[in-house]
Each structure stands twice: as structure tokens, then as C-alpha cells.
Enzyme design. Sequence first.
Site, PDB file in Angstrom:
ATOM      1  N   THR A  89       0.860  -0.957   0.166  1.00  0.00           N
ATOM      2  CA  THR A  89       0.189   0.152   0.494  1.00  0.00           C
ATOM      3  C   THR A  89       1.002   1.013  -0.132  1.00  0.00           C
ATOM      4  OG1 THR A  89      -2.147  -0.782   0.736  1.00  0.00           O
ATOM      5  CG2 THR A  89      -1.486   1.469   1.362  1.00  0.00           C
ATOM      6  N   GLN A 195       0.442  -9.738  -6.043  1.00  0.00           N
ATOM      7  CA  GLN A 195      -0.341 -11.373  -5.822  1.00  0.00           C
ATOM      8  C   GLN A 195       0.060 -12.364  -7.096  1.00  0.00           C
ATOM      9  OE1 GLN A 195      -2.564 -12.373  -3.945  1.00  0.00           O
ATOM     10  NE2 GLN A 195      -3.293 -10.427  -2.632  1.00  0.00           N
ATOM     11  N   SER A 215       5.509  -7.248  -2.795  1.00  0.00           N
ATOM     12  CA  SER A 215       4.695  -7.401  -1.118  1.00  0.00           C
ATOM     13  C   SER A 215       5.403  -8.565  -0.769  1.00  0.00           C
ATOM     14  CB  SER A 215       3.026  -7.549  -0.597  1.00  0.00           C
ATOM     15  OG  SER A 215       3.021  -8.517   0.507  1.00  0.00           O
ATOM     16  N   ALA A 216       5.935  -8.339   0.660  1.00  0.00           N
ATOM     17  CA  ALA A 216       7.215  -9.923   0.773  1.00  0.00           C
ATOM     18  C   ALA A 216       6.019 -10.725   1.631  1.00  0.00           C
ATOM     19  CB  ALA A 216       7.546  -9.608   1.688  1.00  0.00           C
ATOM     20  N   THR A 253      14.248   4.623  10.737  1.00  0.00           N
ATOM     21  CA  THR A 253      15.195   3.022  11.180  1.00  0.00           C
ATOM     22  C   THR A 253      14.767   2.035   9.777  1.00  0.00           C
ATOM     23  OG1 THR A 253      16.029   4.403  13.036  1.00  0.00           O
ATOM     24  CG2 THR A 253      16.507   2.092  12.309  1.00  0.00           C
ATOM     25  N   CYS A 343      -9.143  -6.084   2.598  1.00  0.00           N
ATOM     26  CA  CYS A 343      -9.808  -5.272   2.990  1.00  0.00           C
ATOM     27  C   CYS A 343     -11.031  -5.404   2.633  1.00  0.00           C
ATOM     28  CB  CYS A 343      -8.787  -3.797   2.253  1.00  0.00           C
ATOM     29  SG  CYS A 343      -7.590  -3.749   2.582  1.00  0.00           S
TER      30      CYS A 343
END
Length: 400
Positions: A89, A195, A215-216, A253, A343
Site C-alpha cells: 500500500t 499477487q 509485497s513480502a 530506521t 480489505c
Amino acid sequence: MPSLEKARDEARCREFELQEAYLDYAAATPMAPQVVEAMVPFWSERFYNPSAPYEKARGVRADLEDAKTRIAHVLGTRASNITLTAGATEANNLAFAAVDGGVLCDAIEHESVLACAQERGGTIVAVESDGTVTASAVRNALDPTTELVSIELANGEVGTIQPVREIARIVREERLRRLEEGNRRPLLLHTDVSQAAGYLSINASTLGVDLMTLSAAKIYGPKQVGALWHADGVALRPLVRGGGQEGGIRSGTENVAGAMGFACALELAERLRKQEVKRLAKLSDRLRKGLAQAVPGVVFSGQSRAKDRLPGLVHASFPGVEARRLVIALERRGVSVGTGSACAASHMRVSHVLTAMGVAKEVAMGSLRITLGRPTTKEEIDYALLCIVECVEQERARRR
């Protein structure tokens, strides 16, 4: 005394020697053991801040750069073009922030892309009834002010694989046309492969894109870890300001443990890709055929040809049945499935994807998204199939 229904459920579980079947891998995947192993040292003995000047911290900085290099290798790119983020996102938002002018996306994109496009007054391109956004539709939607086109590589709800390479050709042609007219306005192509990773090639050069979101969390890596790749010449603008980490694009960080887990997960997904695609395609075909034979009136959404959809995703609708009740009934039997993107499912609302595809409301309201993963077995599929058939029959009987 247990109810008759509960007793039958328990008997079915014993028959299949199963207590549950998790089939919502598009929403969340468990971290692979190798990923956990790669991350553990950075929660303990290698905890140092990679921006600190002393030797042990410099070693952690080297580990972080190595993780980015490994991610870049899978994409066929350079590490310097990768910005680590807290998930897809954020990466999508960062991609949209790279341009000032008009934006364009298709109507079944992830909510984060649609929200960015709508906030900018962007153009939303209609899709075909199978969820495909055609290259010609994108061409027709382009106007002289368009600076960003965002089309996901594969839809996470119905599994449709989009013709991103063809759309990349359209974008290149429009760039050339603009240059010939003396128009210097930029035009970038962004794709979200969250996806698709692990099932399709995500080589940036082959796809022909300028920005790519990853995305991991969707590839058996850690949640809240993602990345945005950008091509040479694309200038990103920070959403988060501070100490200037990630080349000044994302201050804060760095999540070194997350980066190490991401690199490990992406390499593993690429290594297993061919065998998993073949295995999951067989299992999902078994489920589709079983539902088609056992449930009158079942409707499958997405591409009809297996090669044009994600291999481990089955989107099935049961007219006359409420998906909300189905999900609850299946959960009681130990079967976990989704109703769309996580979502949207959390609010139990009609999917914007199905609405954009022209699926009738009475069909959309009874839709399940069933997604398979690495741990999925034939026995789980058979058990889930039995439970889905029984639950649909019971719900239809209740409504008579």
C-alpha cells in the site's frame, strides 16, 4: 448433548482426518521456515542500527544492501533502484506521488491504487466481463495530461492476469508520439505484482514497466514489508521525511530483519515458481470441477482459460446464498476462505471488482474467493469441497 449438525461435522472431520483447511492465501501467507531463520539474527545479536558509524552497525548495513541486491536480482534490476517500504500500500502511494499530472488505472485495482487515482481525479478504465483491461481500452483512455498508468499484473480477487506487456507497448507508442509533437510531459507505467509474484515472471525489463510494487506478505515473507522499484530516470518523491534513509525517499530506521526476510522469501518463491504453478493448477482444477458437478448454478468469475488466471485461485459464486453466512458456516467446519480482498471482506460489502465486471448483485453477494498455497494438499481440497457443497445446500434449503 451436541447438536446433530455439530455431530455430523465432527464425523466428517474424522473421516478426512482433518480439523481445518486454510484456503485464503491471497489474504495472508505463513512465513516460510527459511524466512524466519533469515530474520532471527536481526532481532537479537545483529540488532544494530544500519546508519550508525561503528563496525557492527556497518556489518548490518552491508546485510541490508545485500538483501536489496538479492531482491533486485530476481527483478533483473539494480539494488539502487529499489526503495523498501512498509508493504504494498505504501509502495503504491509512493508510485503515484512520482507524478503531478493525470493518472489512470483500471476499475478492479487494489483499493490503495483506486484511492490514489480517485483522490487525484484520475481516469478509471472499465474492464471486460472476465476482469481483463485491454490495451485498446488504455489507449483510448489516455489524454495529453496523463502522466501515470497503473495496471496490476494479476488481480487478487478473481485471478485475471492483465496484458501488462501489451499495455507497456501502448505507453511507449504514446511517449514517442508526444516527443514527435514536442510534448515533454512524462508518461510512466506502474504495476503492482503483489499477487502475481511466485506465479508469474516479474522481470521488470520483460514487463516493460517503469514502476513496480511488491509485497513480502503475499510470498511467505513478513507482513508490513514491501518495495517499490523504479526505472532509471524516474524521480521518486518522499512521503515520509526525516533522516534521509533509502536515498532520501523513505526516512526512518530501516527494517533490516524485514528486508532479509523479504529477500529470502522472494528468492524462494522464484525457485519454487514452476513446480508450484503446476501443482496448484491441478488442485484448483480439482476444486472447480468438483464444485461444477456438485453445486447447481455455481458461477466462476475471471478468465475461463487456466493460463490467463492465477493458478491457485478459484472465485465461485452461489446465487441465492449470502457469502457472509457461508464463511461463518465453513469456519465452524474448520474451513477458512475469503469473500474478496481482505480489505473489503472485513466490511462484508459487495466487491468493487465484481461490480466493475458487471456481475449481478444477487450473484456477487454469494461469492467466495478460495486461494491455495504451498501447504495445500489434495485432502484439504476434498474436505473443503465437501464442506462447501453441504453449506450451500443447507443455506439454499433454509431460504426456501
